[in-house]
Motif scaffolding. Structure first.
Motif, PDB file in Angstrom:
ATOM      1  N   HIS A  53       0.837  -1.209   0.000  1.00 55.17           N
ATOM      2  CA  HIS A  53       0.000   0.000   0.000  1.00 55.17           C
ATOM      3  C   HIS A  53       0.870   1.257   0.000  1.00 55.17           C
ATOM      4  O   HIS A  53       0.533   2.259  -0.645  1.00 55.17           O
ATOM      5  CB  HIS A  53      -0.919   0.004   1.223  1.00 55.17           C
ATOM      6  CG  HIS A  53      -2.009  -1.015   1.169  1.00 55.17           C
ATOM      7  ND1 HIS A  53      -3.019  -0.978   0.233  1.00 55.17           N
ATOM      8  CD2 HIS A  53      -2.244  -2.110   1.945  1.00 55.17           C
ATOM      9  CE1 HIS A  53      -3.840  -2.000   0.427  1.00 55.17           C
ATOM     10  NE2 HIS A  53      -3.390  -2.707   1.444  1.00 55.17           N
ATOM     11  N   TYR A  54       1.999   1.191   0.707  1.00 52.84           N
ATOM     12  CA  TYR A  54       2.893   2.348   0.771  1.00 52.84           C
ATOM     13  C   TYR A  54       3.487   2.657  -0.601  1.00 52.84           C
ATOM     14  O   TYR A  54       3.562   3.820  -1.006  1.00 52.84           O
ATOM     15  CB  TYR A  54       4.014   2.091   1.786  1.00 52.84           C
ATOM     16  CG  TYR A  54       4.988   3.230   1.913  1.00 52.84           C
ATOM     17  CD1 TYR A  54       4.620   4.416   2.542  1.00 52.84           C
ATOM     18  CD2 TYR A  54       6.280   3.132   1.390  1.00 52.84           C
ATOM     19  CE1 TYR A  54       5.512   5.467   2.657  1.00 52.84           C
ATOM     20  CE2 TYR A  54       7.167   4.185   1.506  1.00 52.84           C
ATOM     21  CZ  TYR A  54       6.784   5.349   2.143  1.00 52.84           C
ATOM     22  OH  TYR A  54       7.670   6.402   2.244  1.00 52.84           O
ATOM     23  N   VAL A  55       3.895   1.620  -1.318  1.00 52.78           N
ATOM     24  CA  VAL A  55       4.448   1.805  -2.661  1.00 52.78           C
ATOM     25  C   VAL A  55       3.422   2.484  -3.565  1.00 52.78           C
ATOM     26  O   VAL A  55       3.736   3.409  -4.324  1.00 52.78           O
ATOM     27  CB  VAL A  55       4.898   0.460  -3.256  1.00 52.78           C
ATOM     28  CG1 VAL A  55       5.198   0.597  -4.750  1.00 52.78           C
ATOM     29  CG2 VAL A  55       6.119  -0.070  -2.516  1.00 52.78           C
ATOM     30  N   GLN A  56       2.168   2.022  -3.485  1.00 52.31           N
ATOM     31  CA  GLN A  56       1.107   2.633  -4.292  1.00 52.31           C
ATOM     32  C   GLN A  56       0.877   4.086  -3.893  1.00 52.31           C
ATOM     33  O   GLN A  56       0.627   4.948  -4.752  1.00 52.31           O
ATOM     34  CB  GLN A  56      -0.187   1.841  -4.130  1.00 52.31           C
ATOM     35  CG  GLN A  56      -0.145   0.442  -4.721  1.00 52.31           C
ATOM     36  CD  GLN A  56      -1.490  -0.249  -4.616  1.00 52.31           C
ATOM     37  OE1 GLN A  56      -2.482   0.201  -5.186  1.00 52.31           O
ATOM     38  NE2 GLN A  56      -1.547  -1.346  -3.858  1.00 52.31           N
ATOM     39  N   MET A  57       0.965   4.348  -2.597  1.00 51.29           N
ATOM     40  CA  MET A  57       0.740   5.706  -2.106  1.00 51.29           C
ATOM     41  C   MET A  57       1.818   6.658  -2.609  1.00 51.29           C
ATOM     42  O   MET A  57       1.518   7.770  -3.072  1.00 51.29           O
ATOM     43  CB  MET A  57       0.726   5.703  -0.570  1.00 51.29           C
ATOM     44  CG  MET A  57       0.466   7.065   0.045  1.00 51.29           C
ATOM     45  SD  MET A  57       0.657   7.026   1.844  1.00 51.29           S
ATOM     46  CE  MET A  57       2.437   6.782   1.982  1.00 51.29           C
ATOM     47  N   ILE A  58       3.078   6.235  -2.563  1.00 54.41           N
ATOM     48  CA  ILE A  58       4.178   7.081  -3.016  1.00 54.41           C
ATOM     49  C   ILE A  58       4.091   7.312  -4.522  1.00 54.41           C
ATOM     50  O   ILE A  58       4.356   8.416  -5.019  1.00 54.41           O
ATOM     51  CB  ILE A  58       5.539   6.466  -2.640  1.00 54.41           C
ATOM     52  CG1 ILE A  58       5.693   6.461  -1.110  1.00 54.41           C
ATOM     53  CG2 ILE A  58       6.679   7.235  -3.285  1.00 54.41           C
ATOM     54  CD1 ILE A  58       5.581   7.827  -0.460  1.00 54.41           C
ATOM     55  N   ALA A  59       3.702   6.270  -5.260  1.00 56.78           N
ATOM     56  CA  ALA A  59       3.532   6.423  -6.703  1.00 56.78           C
ATOM     57  C   ALA A  59       2.440   7.452  -6.999  1.00 56.78           C
ATOM     58  O   ALA A  59       2.568   8.273  -7.907  1.00 56.78           O
ATOM     59  CB  ALA A  59       3.190   5.083  -7.339  1.00 56.78           C
ATOM     60  N   ALA A  60       1.366   7.405  -6.211  1.00 59.19           N
ATOM     61  CA  ALA A  60       0.271   8.365  -6.378  1.00 59.19           C
ATOM     62  C   ALA A  60       0.734   9.769  -6.021  1.00 59.19           C
ATOM     63  O   ALA A  60       0.374  10.752  -6.687  1.00 59.19           O
ATOM     64  CB  ALA A  60      -0.917   7.959  -5.511  1.00 59.19           C
ATOM     65  N   LEU A  61       1.552   9.883  -4.973  1.00 60.56           N
ATOM     66  CA  LEU A  61       2.075  11.189  -4.564  1.00 60.56           C
ATOM     67  C   LEU A  61       2.953  11.781  -5.659  1.00 60.56           C
ATOM     68  O   LEU A  61       2.803  12.951  -6.036  1.00 60.56           O
ATOM     69  CB  LEU A  61       2.877  11.040  -3.264  1.00 60.56           C
ATOM     70  CG  LEU A  61       3.542  12.302  -2.704  1.00 60.56           C
ATOM     71  CD1 LEU A  61       2.499  13.339  -2.331  1.00 60.56           C
ATOM     72  CD2 LEU A  61       4.397  11.953  -1.487  1.00 60.56           C
ATOM     73  N   ASP A  62       3.859  10.967  -6.170  1.00 63.22           N
ATOM     74  CA  ASP A  62       4.761  11.439  -7.225  1.00 63.22           C
ATOM     75  C   ASP A  62       4.006  11.749  -8.514  1.00 63.22           C
ATOM     76  O   ASP A  62       4.413  12.626  -9.288  1.00 63.22           O
ATOM     77  CB  ASP A  62       5.844  10.392  -7.499  1.00 63.22           C
ATOM     78  CG  ASP A  62       6.809  10.241  -6.327  1.00 63.22           C
ATOM     79  OD1 ASP A  62       6.879  11.168  -5.501  1.00 63.22           O
ATOM     80  OD2 ASP A  62       7.476   9.195  -6.237  1.00 63.22           O
ATOM     81  N   GLY A  63       2.912  11.033  -8.743  1.00 65.56           N
ATOM     82  CA  GLY A  63       2.134  11.240  -9.956  1.00 65.56           C
ATOM     83  C   GLY A  63       1.054  12.293  -9.831  1.00 65.56           C
ATOM     84  O   GLY A  63       0.326  12.561 -10.789  1.00 65.56           O
ATOM     85  N   GLY A  64       0.920  12.870  -8.641  1.00 72.13           N
ATOM     86  CA  GLY A  64      -0.085  13.904  -8.432  1.00 72.13           C
ATOM     87  C   GLY A  64      -1.507  13.382  -8.391  1.00 72.13           C
ATOM     88  O   GLY A  64      -2.459  14.143  -8.611  1.00 72.13           O
TER      89      GLY A  64
END
Length: 207
Positions: A53-64
């Motif tokens: 879930h953390y990996v997905q969250m960081i990807a979402a953060l970086d992707g806006g």
């Protein structure tokens, strides 16, 4: 001296009397080992799930992608509250709030980390970010109070630079210069020496 037959009979009698206790002891012992193994396996499973879930969250953060970020952060905060991933989710939310100019919400997220992480490194990271947000909001005295914690040496440069920022905005030039100089000479220096020197130059400091 007992004969072999007598020894055998005595052993049989002892086993008859104590055998059930031995069996129970073995069962309890094996159960304890099994229970511990289940617990460790479960902890590994939880860590793996939270990491995903953390990996997905960081990807979402970086992707806006704020929607996906919020969804994954909520899962981590609510379902994995006992892990550091929940604290890192709050840090990610705070960063996203700052990016979107929502400083009040960023402050709330960072305060959650400060209040939950105790003396863990994440708490010190959250404190410095919280002070930066408070300075951005013009909350200069609260920012200085936030920086009063007993930080590890690794944070000295960042803490002193933030103190300098707060003092400079208060018009306390001498204290700001002192704080900036302290940041400049810290064992683990500031991330951007040039920017820090510019702050000193702007205050008319002469080394």
């Amino acid at each position: 001296m007992e004969t072999e037959e007598e020894q055998v009979e005595r052993l049989k009698a002892w086993l008859k009397e104590n055998g059930m206790s031995i069996v129970f002891g073995i069962i309890i012992g094996v159960g304890g080992i099994g229970g511990y193994q289940y617990w460790t396996d479960r902890q590994e499973t939880i860590a793996a799930e939270a990491s995903g879930h953390y990996v997905q969250m960081i990807a979402a953060l970086d992707g806006g992608n704020s929607q996906l970020l919020n969804e994954q952060a909520d899962i981590l905060i609510n379902e994995y509250a006992a892990t550091d991933y929940a604290l890192m989710a709050q840090l990610a939310l705070a960063r996203n709030h700052v990016t979107n100019g929502k400083f009040d919400q960023a402050e709330l997220a960072l305060q959650q980390v400060v209040g939950s992480a105790g003396q863990e490194p994440l708490a010190y990271v959250a404190r410095t970010r919280l002070a930066a947000v408070q300075i951005q909001n013009g909350q200069l005295e609260p920012a200085l109070a936030t920086l009063e914690a007993d930080f590890p040496d690794e944070f000295s440069a960042r803490v002193d630079e933030l103190r300098g920022d707060a003092y400079a905005l208060q018009g306390k030039v001498a204290q700001a210069i002192e704080a900036y100089r302290s940041a400049k000479t810290a064992a683990m220096g500031p991330a951007n020496q040039t920017f820090l020197q510019q702050k000193l130059d702007d205050l008319g400091a002469r080394d």
